[in-house]
Design a protein around this motif. Structure first.
Motif, PDB file in Angstrom:
ATOM      1  N   THR A   1       0.838  -1.208   0.000  1.00 25.42           N
ATOM      2  CA  THR A   1       0.000   0.000   0.000  1.00 25.42           C
ATOM      3  C   THR A   1       0.871   1.256   0.000  1.00 25.42           C
ATOM      4  O   THR A   1       0.572   2.228  -0.705  1.00 25.42           O
ATOM      5  N   GLU A   2       1.943   1.226   0.778  1.00 27.86           N
ATOM      6  CA  GLU A   2       2.825   2.410   0.821  1.00 27.86           C
ATOM      7  C   GLU A   2       3.454   2.672  -0.553  1.00 27.86           C
ATOM      8  O   GLU A   2       3.527   3.814  -1.003  1.00 27.86           O
TER       9      GLU A   2
ATOM     10  N   ASN B   1       0.758   4.025  -2.835  1.00 24.90           N
ATOM     11  CA  ASN B   1       0.448   5.439  -2.517  1.00 24.90           C
ATOM     12  C   ASN B   1       1.506   6.370  -3.101  1.00 24.90           C
ATOM     13  O   ASN B   1       1.189   7.434  -3.637  1.00 24.90           O
TER      14      ASN B   1
ATOM     15  N   GLU C   1       0.966   6.677  -6.783  1.00 24.01           N
ATOM     16  CA  GLU C   1      -0.169   7.547  -7.097  1.00 24.01           C
ATOM     17  C   GLU C   1       0.236   9.022  -6.991  1.00 24.01           C
ATOM     18  O   GLU C   1      -0.096   9.839  -7.857  1.00 24.01           O
ATOM     19  N   GLU C   2       1.013   9.309  -5.939  1.00 26.65           N
ATOM     20  CA  GLU C   2       1.475  10.701  -5.752  1.00 26.65           C
ATOM     21  C   GLU C   2       2.327  11.136  -6.961  1.00 26.65           C
ATOM     22  O   GLU C   2       2.141  12.218  -7.515  1.00 26.65           O
TER      23      GLU C   2
END
Ligand code: NDP
Length: 279
Positions: free
Chosen positions: A75-76, A79, A82-83
């Protein structure tokens, strides 16, 4: 003795061309940025990431480095991707493989927006290659086509045999050679009578991942032989998937290891980063 296809020289030539282009772009206020994500501290991966950073520096591409600990969760990583997908100042995103076992490579690679996928691994880019559309092409196969062209090896109409069918080398290689109008055969571990198949090749591309696997009995006299493999032998010396000493006397041209395909991969990554600016 065969002519040497000099990947070191050709990759230096490409990097020089890119450097000139990047410097012109800088004068117009355009800067290319590559974000590199490394999870864990695999020694080979650290070397690859450093080489990519050095190439960026040489060309004038800004590199952002995300060196994350081994325990980073999927997940990290997603994320962070995505950023970076949403940042307009980031043109290319690269995730160094392999990832720790707890993270799905597929989930990570498909999370990168195809317009920033400078490694060319996203299914959209693979599909684009398959259907002849514009997109990023996986760097090692793209580098091999560039090596052949810049060494004036005729591809159109030639019999090309590729040994290996991985997603990052064998399959995109076959699609690229088809695009270049070769007649293409892909061989793999279940192929029967491999020597008979490889002996048909005018251009033999070897990506089996087995040191010195291809000897002269696999090669048609006068063929062009491209060795993708990289291995370290017991004496800590690099060698390829092709037994150079045995094959070089019978073929017309051959890539050495080191100094053949390897340097081209980074040069093509840099080329993809520049193209990402124009996507
Ligand atoms: P993979 O291990 O993913 O694929 C190897 C392929 O070889 C498979 O398709 C496999 O067949 C086939 N194969 C294995 N054994 C045989 C055999 N006995 N006869 C015929 N085919 C066989 O490797 P990669 O494609 O990722 O890499 C290949 C080599 O290239 C490695 O040495 C790697 O280090 C190197 N490499 C170098 C790069 C560079 O920049 N120079 C970049 C990427 C890779 P099957 O599918 O049936 O299992």
């Amino acid at each position: 003795m065969a002519k040497l296809i000099d990947g070191k020289r050709i990759s230096a030539e490409i990097k020089e061309e890119l450097r000139t282009k990047a410097s012109l772009w800088k004068q117009e206020g355009r800067e290319v940025t590559l974000a590199v994500i490394l999870v864990g501290a695999d020694p080979a991966s650290c070397v690859y990431v450093n080489n990519k950073k050095k190439a960026c520096e040489f060309i004038g591409i800004r590199s952002l480095s995300y060196e994350l600990p081994e325990e980073t969760t999927q997940t990290e990583v997603l994320n962070l991707i995505e950023e970076l997908n949403n940042r307009s100042d980031v043109d290319g995103i690269l995730v160094q493989l392999p990832l720790p076992k707890s993270i799905s490579e597929e989930a990570v690679l498909t999370a990168i927006t195809p317009q920033k996928d400078v490694d060319g691994f996203h299914p959209m880019n693979v599909g684009a290659l398959c259907t002849g559309k514009r997109g990023f092409v996986s760097c090692t196969p793209a580098g091999i086509v560039e090596l052949l062209k810049r060494s004036e090896v005729e591809i159109t109409g030639k019999e090309c045999v590729i040994v290996g069918r991985s997603n990052i080398v064998g399959k995109p290689m076959a699609l690229l050679m088809l695009r270049e109008n070769a007649t293409v055969t892909i061989a793999h571990s279940k192929s029967v009578n491999l020597k008979e198949i490889t002996k048909r090749a005018d251009i033999l591309i070897v990506a089996v991942g087995k040191p010195k696997f291809i000897t002269e009995e696999y090669v048609k006299p006068g063929a062009v032989v491209i060795d993708v493999g990289i291995h370290r032998n017991q004496d800590n010396k690099l060698c390829g998937d092709v037994d150079f000493e045995s094959v070089a006397p019978v073929c017309d041209a051959i890539t050495p290891v080191p100094g053949g395909v390897g340097p081209m991969t980074i040069a093509m990554l840099m080329k993809n980063c520049m193209e990402a600016k124009e996507m």
